[in-house]
Design a protein around this motif. Structure first.
Motif, PDB file in Angstrom:
ATOM      1  N   ALA A  38      65.741 -43.117 -55.630  1.00  3.99           N
ATOM      2  CA  ALA A  38      65.595 -41.992 -56.550  1.00  3.99           C
ATOM      3  C   ALA A  38      65.252 -42.468 -57.958  1.00  3.99           C
ATOM      4  CB  ALA A  38      66.881 -41.171 -56.578  1.00  3.99           C
ATOM      5  N   LEU A  39      65.840 -43.582 -58.382  1.00  3.61           N
ATOM      6  CA  LEU A  39      65.534 -44.132 -59.704  1.00  3.61           C
ATOM      7  C   LEU A  39      64.080 -44.583 -59.782  1.00  3.61           C
ATOM      8  CD1 LEU A  39      68.797 -46.186 -60.213  1.00  3.61           C
ATOM      9  CD2 LEU A  39      68.026 -44.346 -61.732  1.00  3.61           C
ATOM     10  N   LEU A  40      63.616 -45.274 -58.757  1.00  6.61           N
ATOM     11  CA  LEU A  40      62.224 -45.731 -58.750  1.00  6.61           C
ATOM     12  C   LEU A  40      61.260 -44.548 -58.754  1.00  6.61           C
ATOM     13  CD1 LEU A  40      62.512 -48.721 -56.253  1.00  6.61           C
ATOM     14  CD2 LEU A  40      62.175 -48.853 -58.725  1.00  6.61           C
ATOM     15  N   ALA A  41      61.615 -43.486 -58.056  1.00 12.19           N
ATOM     16  CA  ALA A  41      60.779 -42.290 -58.049  1.00 12.19           C
ATOM     17  C   ALA A  41      60.707 -41.660 -59.440  1.00 12.19           C
ATOM     18  CB  ALA A  41      61.311 -41.277 -57.043  1.00 12.19           C
ATOM     19  N   VAL A  83      71.658 -55.421 -57.371  1.00 11.36           N
ATOM     20  CA  VAL A  83      70.637 -55.902 -58.306  1.00 11.36           C
ATOM     21  C   VAL A  83      69.422 -54.969 -58.355  1.00 11.36           C
ATOM     22  CG1 VAL A  83      69.002 -57.761 -58.789  1.00 11.36           C
ATOM     23  CG2 VAL A  83      71.382 -58.309 -58.272  1.00 11.36           C
ATOM     24  N   PRO A  84      68.848 -54.564 -57.214  1.00 14.03           N
ATOM     25  CA  PRO A  84      67.720 -53.624 -57.294  1.00 14.03           C
ATOM     26  C   PRO A  84      68.086 -52.303 -57.967  1.00 14.03           C
ATOM     27  CG  PRO A  84      67.820 -54.623 -55.117  1.00 14.03           C
ATOM     28  CD  PRO A  84      69.088 -55.001 -55.818  1.00 14.03           C
ATOM     29  N   MET A  85      69.310 -51.831 -57.749  1.00 16.31           N
ATOM     30  CA  MET A  85      69.757 -50.574 -58.347  1.00 16.31           C
ATOM     31  C   MET A  85      69.814 -50.693 -59.875  1.00 16.31           C
ATOM     32  SD  MET A  85      73.298 -48.555 -57.467  1.00 16.31           S
ATOM     33  CE  MET A  85      74.353 -49.904 -58.080  1.00 16.31           C
ATOM     34  N   ILE A  86      70.417 -51.774 -60.367  1.00 15.81           N
ATOM     35  CA  ILE A  86      70.523 -51.963 -61.809  1.00 15.81           C
ATOM     36  C   ILE A  86      69.146 -52.218 -62.416  1.00 15.81           C
ATOM     37  CG2 ILE A  86      71.505 -53.408 -63.625  1.00 15.81           C
ATOM     38  CD1 ILE A  86      73.509 -51.536 -62.210  1.00 15.81           C
ATOM     39  N   ARG A  87      68.319 -53.001 -61.746  1.00 15.47           N
ATOM     40  CA  ARG A  87      66.980 -53.274 -62.275  1.00 15.47           C
ATOM     41  C   ARG A  87      66.132 -52.005 -62.334  1.00 15.47           C
ATOM     42  NH1 ARG A  87      64.185 -58.641 -59.968  1.00 15.47           N
ATOM     43  NH2 ARG A  87      62.668 -57.882 -61.497  1.00 15.47           N
ATOM     44  N   ALA A  88      66.352 -51.080 -61.405  1.00 11.50           N
ATOM     45  CA  ALA A  88      65.602 -49.823 -61.420  1.00 11.50           C
ATOM     46  C   ALA A  88      65.916 -49.002 -62.664  1.00 11.50           C
ATOM     47  CB  ALA A  88      65.901 -49.014 -60.156  1.00 11.50           C
ATOM     48  N   ILE A  89      67.089 -49.221 -63.239  1.00 12.57           N
ATOM     49  CA  ILE A  89      67.453 -48.565 -64.502  1.00 12.57           C
ATOM     50  C   ILE A  89      66.889 -49.350 -65.681  1.00 12.57           C
ATOM     51  CG2 ILE A  89      69.366 -47.967 -66.045  1.00 12.57           C
ATOM     52  CD1 ILE A  89      71.070 -47.477 -63.536  1.00 12.57           C
TER      53      ILE A  89
END
Length: 256
Positions: A38-41, A83-89
């Protein structure tokens, strides 16, 4: 199974709601993956708002989700999912607002601190709860927290694992603002609308410059500013901003 996140997009605002209210939006593997997606979107929107359903923002890792919660799995879970979740922010080219509507604990607190702007209701609390179960802060907490509040307060928050009220977090500089609960939704909506109407190219450059500043010498940072300012100065938004100032009107930014 109910959707782990709810996503609404309107007027350039990409609103993501963590949707496990029965467990205070605790992070299991499915929620982490859904949130990252959802963040990447939202990277194509003009602003992202992240909040929680129910009475809490996020209570951190779901300890009933046994996957990855062992000596062999911790590192893989953090690297592959957190890590991917935090980087997406952090790497989002648009501002990300954490609308903290209640308890933000453990990885949930650091999920909020990863965001560019944290707006919390007065009844919210932030808890670096990790040492209560023999762990250290993760999800970027050992980076975000000392940079925001200084080493002594960061150490105290992490060692003692005591709740920090929204007002105290505001006074420490941990968050941008704490607002009365009955005005929380109104203030978040106003902040999101203002950013959505802003110069998104400048916001992206600002994020890049600010996020890297702690790892740069002054000389290197001055060079970064010059390079990014040249990009902003060549934009239609810069020309529109100057014209609006001279004509004494509100600017109409397009992100170009």
């Amino acid at each position: 199974m109910a959707e782990r996140v709810r996503v609404e997009s309107d007027g350039g605002v990409h609103r993501i709601t963590l949707n496990r209210p029965e467990v205070m939006n605790a992070l299991d593997g499915a929620l982490r993956r859904a949130l990252t997606e959802a963040l990447l979107a939202g990277h194509g929107a003009r602003v992202i708002v992240l909040t929680g359903a129910g009475r809490g923002f996020c209570s951190g890792q779901d300890l009933s989700d046994a996957s990855g919660l062992d000596a062999a799995g911790f590192e893989a879970t953090l690297n592959d999912e957190y890590v991917p979740m935090i980087r997406a922010i952090v790497e989002a080219p648009v501002p990300v607002i954490a609308a903290v509507n209640g308890v933000a604990a453990g990885a949930g607190a650091n999920l909020a601190l990863a965001c560019d702007l944290v707006v919390a209701c007065e009844s919210a609390v932030f808890i670096q709860a990790f040492t209560r179960i023999g762990l250290i802060p993760d999800a970027g907490g050992t980076s975000f927290l000392p940079r925001r509040v200084g080493l002594q307060r960061a150490m105290g928050a992490a060692l003692l694992a005591e709740p920090v009220s929204a007002r105290q977090a505001e006074a420490w500089g941990m968050i941008w603002e704490a607002v009365p609960d009955d005005r929380f939704a109104e203030v978040v909506a106003a902040r999101a609308a203002r950013l959505a109407a802003g110069p998104t190219g400048a916001y992206a450059a600002l994020k890049q410059a600010m996020r890297g500043a702690f790892d740069q010498s002054l000389e290197a940072q001055l060079a970064v500013e010059a390079r990014l300012q040249a990009v902003c100065g060549a934009s239609d938004d810069f020309r529109e901003g100057v014209a609006a100032f001279q004509e004494k009107r509100a600017p109409r930014f397009t992100g170009a």
